[in-house]
Design a protein around this motif. Sequence first.
Motif, PDB file in Angstrom:
ATOM      1  N   ILE A 385       0.870  -1.191   0.000  1.00 12.70           N
ATOM      2  CA  ILE A 385       0.000   0.000   0.000  1.00 12.70           C
ATOM      3  C   ILE A 385       0.898   1.229   0.000  1.00 12.70           C
ATOM      4  O   ILE A 385       1.741   1.421   0.881  1.00 12.70           O
ATOM      5  N   GLU A 386       0.676   2.049  -1.036  1.00 10.86           N
ATOM      6  CA  GLU A 386       1.483   3.248  -1.177  1.00 10.86           C
ATOM      7  C   GLU A 386       0.715   4.507  -0.750  1.00 10.86           C
ATOM      8  O   GLU A 386       1.316   5.453  -0.216  1.00 10.86           O
ATOM      9  N   GLY A 387      -0.600   4.506  -0.965  1.00 12.33           N
ATOM     10  CA  GLY A 387      -1.383   5.689  -0.619  1.00 12.33           C
ATOM     11  C   GLY A 387      -2.835   5.328  -0.276  1.00 12.33           C
ATOM     12  O   GLY A 387      -3.413   4.392  -0.848  1.00 12.33           O
ATOM     13  N   VAL A 388      -3.422   6.067   0.660  1.00 16.24           N
ATOM     14  CA  VAL A 388      -4.816   5.875   1.078  1.00 16.24           C
ATOM     15  C   VAL A 388      -5.524   7.223   0.907  1.00 16.24           C
ATOM     16  O   VAL A 388      -5.081   8.240   1.451  1.00 16.24           O
ATOM     17  N   PHE A 389      -6.615   7.229   0.108  1.00 10.94           N
ATOM     18  CA  PHE A 389      -7.290   8.484  -0.233  1.00 10.94           C
ATOM     19  C   PHE A 389      -8.615   8.691   0.522  1.00 10.94           C
ATOM     20  O   PHE A 389      -9.145   9.797   0.507  1.00 10.94           O
ATOM     21  N   VAL A 390      -9.154   7.644   1.158  1.00  6.34           N
ATOM     22  CA  VAL A 390     -10.436   7.766   1.888  1.00  6.34           C
ATOM     23  C   VAL A 390     -10.315   7.032   3.216  1.00  6.34           C
ATOM     24  O   VAL A 390      -9.471   6.140   3.384  1.00  6.34           O
ATOM     25  N   ILE A 391     -11.155   7.431   4.124  1.00  6.52           N
ATOM     26  CA  ILE A 391     -11.275   6.761   5.419  1.00  6.52           C
ATOM     27  C   ILE A 391     -12.754   6.486   5.669  1.00  6.52           C
ATOM     28  O   ILE A 391     -13.629   7.069   4.994  1.00  6.52           O
ATOM     29  N   PRO A 392     -13.115   5.606   6.644  1.00  2.50           N
ATOM     30  CA  PRO A 392     -14.541   5.339   6.941  1.00  2.50           C
ATOM     31  C   PRO A 392     -15.296   6.619   7.272  1.00  2.50           C
ATOM     32  O   PRO A 392     -14.821   7.478   8.018  1.00  2.50           O
ATOM     33  N   LEU A 402      -9.428   5.188  -4.406  1.00  2.00           N
ATOM     34  CA  LEU A 402      -9.564   4.858  -2.989  1.00  2.00           C
ATOM     35  C   LEU A 402      -8.202   4.520  -2.360  1.00  2.00           C
ATOM     36  O   LEU A 402      -7.855   5.052  -1.302  1.00  2.00           O
ATOM     37  N   VAL A 403      -7.485   3.622  -3.018  1.00  2.00           N
ATOM     38  CA  VAL A 403      -6.201   3.146  -2.484  1.00  2.00           C
ATOM     39  C   VAL A 403      -5.195   3.070  -3.658  1.00  2.00           C
ATOM     40  O   VAL A 403      -5.574   2.674  -4.780  1.00  2.00           O
ATOM     41  N   GLN A 404      -3.960   3.410  -3.361  1.00  2.00           N
ATOM     42  CA  GLN A 404      -2.872   3.327  -4.370  1.00  2.00           C
ATOM     43  C   GLN A 404      -1.867   2.284  -3.901  1.00  2.00           C
ATOM     44  O   GLN A 404      -1.344   2.354  -2.792  1.00  2.00           O
ATOM     45  N   LEU A 405      -1.618   1.275  -4.783  1.00  2.00           N
ATOM     46  CA  LEU A 405      -0.567   0.280  -4.520  1.00  2.00           C
ATOM     47  C   LEU A 405       0.728   0.715  -5.210  1.00  2.00           C
ATOM     48  O   LEU A 405       0.712   1.466  -6.198  1.00  2.00           O
ATOM     49  N   GLU A 406       1.887   0.195  -4.687  1.00  2.00           N
ATOM     50  CA  GLU A 406       3.178   0.545  -5.290  1.00  2.00           C
ATOM     51  C   GLU A 406       3.237   0.015  -6.729  1.00  2.00           C
ATOM     52  O   GLU A 406       2.840  -1.107  -7.010  1.00  2.00           O
ATOM     53  N   GLY A 477     -12.602   0.075   6.756  1.00  2.86           N
ATOM     54  CA  GLY A 477     -11.327   0.046   6.035  1.00  2.86           C
ATOM     55  C   GLY A 477     -10.476   1.274   6.247  1.00  2.86           C
ATOM     56  O   GLY A 477     -10.274   2.043   5.304  1.00  2.86           O
ATOM     57  N   ASP A 478      -9.996   1.456   7.466  1.00  2.00           N
ATOM     58  CA  ASP A 478      -9.068   2.558   7.744  1.00  2.00           C
ATOM     59  C   ASP A 478      -7.647   2.029   7.517  1.00  2.00           C
ATOM     60  O   ASP A 478      -7.053   1.361   8.374  1.00  2.00           O
ATOM     61  N   LEU A 479      -7.095   2.335   6.299  1.00  2.00           N
ATOM     62  CA  LEU A 479      -5.804   1.772   5.885  1.00  2.00           C
ATOM     63  C   LEU A 479      -4.629   2.705   6.149  1.00  2.00           C
ATOM     64  O   LEU A 479      -3.502   2.424   5.709  1.00  2.00           O
ATOM     65  N   ARG A 480      -4.858   3.783   6.855  1.00  2.00           N
ATOM     66  CA  ARG A 480      -3.765   4.713   7.101  1.00  2.00           C
ATOM     67  C   ARG A 480      -2.667   4.086   7.954  1.00  2.00           C
ATOM     68  O   ARG A 480      -1.485   4.452   7.850  1.00  2.00           O
ATOM     69  N   GLN A 481      -3.011   3.130   8.789  1.00  2.00           N
ATOM     70  CA  GLN A 481      -2.014   2.497   9.654  1.00  2.00           C
ATOM     71  C   GLN A 481      -1.232   1.410   8.899  1.00  2.00           C
ATOM     72  O   GLN A 481      -0.261   0.875   9.427  1.00  2.00           O
ATOM     73  N   ARG A 482      -1.705   1.106   7.681  1.00  2.00           N
ATOM     74  CA  ARG A 482      -1.057   0.010   6.939  1.00  2.00           C
ATOM     75  C   ARG A 482      -0.262   0.529   5.748  1.00  2.00           C
ATOM     76  O   ARG A 482       0.015  -0.229   4.805  1.00  2.00           O
ATOM     77  N   GLU A 492      -9.537  -8.275   1.695  1.00  2.00           N
ATOM     78  CA  GLU A 492     -10.530  -7.202   1.864  1.00  2.00           C
ATOM     79  C   GLU A 492      -9.854  -5.935   2.367  1.00  2.00           C
ATOM     80  O   GLU A 492      -9.123  -5.942   3.345  1.00  2.00           O
ATOM     81  N   LEU A 493     -10.174  -4.827   1.636  1.00  2.00           N
ATOM     82  CA  LEU A 493      -9.590  -3.549   1.996  1.00  2.00           C
ATOM     83  C   LEU A 493     -10.657  -2.571   2.520  1.00  2.00           C
ATOM     84  O   LEU A 493     -10.449  -1.943   3.557  1.00  2.00           O
ATOM     85  N   LEU A 494     -11.780  -2.416   1.800  1.00  2.00           N
ATOM     86  CA  LEU A 494     -12.811  -1.425   2.141  1.00  2.00           C
ATOM     87  C   LEU A 494     -14.202  -2.029   1.971  1.00  2.00           C
ATOM     88  O   LEU A 494     -14.389  -2.997   1.209  1.00  2.00           O
ATOM     89  N   ARG A 495     -15.186  -1.433   2.691  1.00  2.00           N
ATOM     90  CA  ARG A 495     -16.605  -1.743   2.487  1.00  2.00           C
ATOM     91  C   ARG A 495     -17.320  -0.430   2.181  1.00  2.00           C
ATOM     92  O   ARG A 495     -17.185   0.535   2.923  1.00  2.00           O
ATOM     93  N   ILE A 496     -18.124  -0.433   1.119  1.00  2.00           N
ATOM     94  CA  ILE A 496     -18.837   0.769   0.690  1.00  2.00           C
ATOM     95  C   ILE A 496     -20.332   0.461   0.625  1.00  2.00           C
ATOM     96  O   ILE A 496     -20.734  -0.547   0.032  1.00  2.00           O
ATOM     97  N   ALA A 497     -21.137   1.351   1.255  1.00  2.00           N
ATOM     98  CA  ALA A 497     -22.598   1.230   1.192  1.00  2.00           C
ATOM     99  C   ALA A 497     -23.115   2.194   0.131  1.00  2.00           C
ATOM    100  O   ALA A 497     -22.963   3.407   0.261  1.00  2.00           O
ATOM    101  N   PRO A 498     -23.721   1.703  -0.937  1.00  2.00           N
ATOM    102  CA  PRO A 498     -24.245   2.600  -1.980  1.00  2.00           C
ATOM    103  C   PRO A 498     -25.364   3.478  -1.422  1.00  2.00           C
ATOM    104  O   PRO A 498     -26.085   3.118  -0.499  1.00  2.00           O
TER     105      PRO A 498
END
Length: 605
Positions: A385-392, A402-406, A477-482, A492-498
């Motif tokens: 994981i290189e970057g996280v653009f959203v949080i719960p 949403l998320v950027q991988l290397e 899916g709070d990936l800031r710590q990862r 599994e990285l995130l859950r989104i409710a439409p």
Amino acid sequence: MEQTASSPHDEKGPEAQSPDLLKRLQSWCEDLQKRLPGLVEVGLLRLDGESAGRIAAVPETMPMERIGYREAVARMRATNVAVLVPLDRPEDGIAEAIAMPVKGPGLDTPVVLLVGVGEMPASRLQLLIAQLETSLGWVMHHLTLDTMAQTKREMAIYDQAFLLCAEMLDTETPLEARQTMASLCAKDLGCDRVVLVRQGVLGLKIEAISGETRFDRKSRINDLTRQAAHEAQLRRAPVRWNRGDQNKTSIIGRLAEMHGDAVAMAVPLTNAKGDIDEVVVLHWARADKVPDLKAWSVLWTLSRPILEQKDLAARSTFARNYHAAKLWLKRLFGPRAFRLKLIVSVSLIALFAIFFVKIENTLRADVVIDDPDLRVMSAPMDGFIEGVFVIPGDMVTVGQPLVQLEDDEIKLRIAELEAQIARHTARAAVARANRDRAEAAVADAERSEAEARLSLAQRELEQTVIVARTAGLVLEGDLRQRLGARVTFGEELLRIAPRQGIELQLSVRNRDGDRLAEGLTGQVRLDAAPEVPLTVGVTRIKPGAETIDGELRFVAFGELRSVSSNIENGMQGTARLSLGKAPIYEVWLKPIAETIYMFLWRWMP
């Protein structure tokens, strides 16, 4: 204190004294005046409300309205004990007035001993009061005996009245019952003539008569009898005339004079509803034959229901129904029976509302959230994981990163592949220039292979940026710590409710399957948030029925058009699909009636 004198024409009541007792009480007053020095006037009064009736007095012209007497009686009423009232100035040799209550069993109406005394010392006055209280024992005793005798007379009258009612009950027809009543009343009450007048369709008519009148006066007497009965009917109270009354123009008086009576009386018979349909007219040629009519009131109370039951039993079925309908209409449109009018009015309003007032008709359906777009966002490949653009809690739109991988290795691989493609292209060009077809073919093949690997690498590069496939709310899916941590393919990285367009499954009962159709709209309330209504529309219907939880149900699919809470697959709730307006009976009563009908139809032989 208003004084009233007894009249020989007054009706006798339970508190009236016999002539023998009155004589003895008069003698007692005379003897008391002689035995006790200082007594100027002695009197016995019976109090009735604000008035007082003289029982006995010495002298007989004793002025009961004397101011001292009135004040003494008023004080005695207030305290219910003996009262001594000194007069401001002596009158007729009387200096003080004494009022003493006469108490005893059975004396419902108060009796007062009223004494006027002359001037005497206080000690002598106290002794006189004590002697008067001792002497009252004789009065109490005789008044009690008279009350007991009067009670026995009343009981005998009640027995006669009950026997008369029993004779009326033993009769076969209403006319026979009325004739029996007229004859027995004449016998038991000592009447010379008893007439029973009844309200008919065309007016009052004579139903029964106990005596005969001269032929030349019979028509006129009957007319006056009906008029007297009508007067008692209007007054709703007995009307009485005694010979010597000042009113010479009364109808009952003219009837009595024409018939040669000393006393005549018209008594209305009231039924349980308060209606007066019959009147008894009584005639006495001699006043001393008139009995205690107050004691005979029990006869008038009991006779009307008996006659009413006789009339009802003698009617035909049509007549009974007509009478019942007439009675109900009279109660409904008459001035009484407010409760009945209220019940009928409310019933009519309720019936009108049930059949003519339309309300919203809805179809109940069980709901389950089942949307394929409501899924987790997982890693498309292995990486870091290189970057996280959203949080719960963040709102996202379609295509938002949403998320950027290397992607360094992938970019390096792309550069290598691009260099290989350039080298293979140049090599193929040199081979064609040298007319070496075999070498050119090998170079083109190697270039195609490198281009394929470049396309795959570019696709992998695109997947390093994970984007939202639907607009909604990030739930987990709070990936800031990862940041910098490794993820594996499918993790599994995130859950989104439409927020809109969520598909759900609706199921209705087997009996409501024919009412389920595409295009129906309504509201949904989920068990997780029942206070939040959601809008739903039916998009498609599944052919046939299927078994759900052991029950055969029809299934449809719908779409939530507005979402204001967190929605997840598996949530359950209830939907109400609108079917338009319908009368109340069709919405509430018809389903109940159909259920009862089907139950009975299944179990009846």
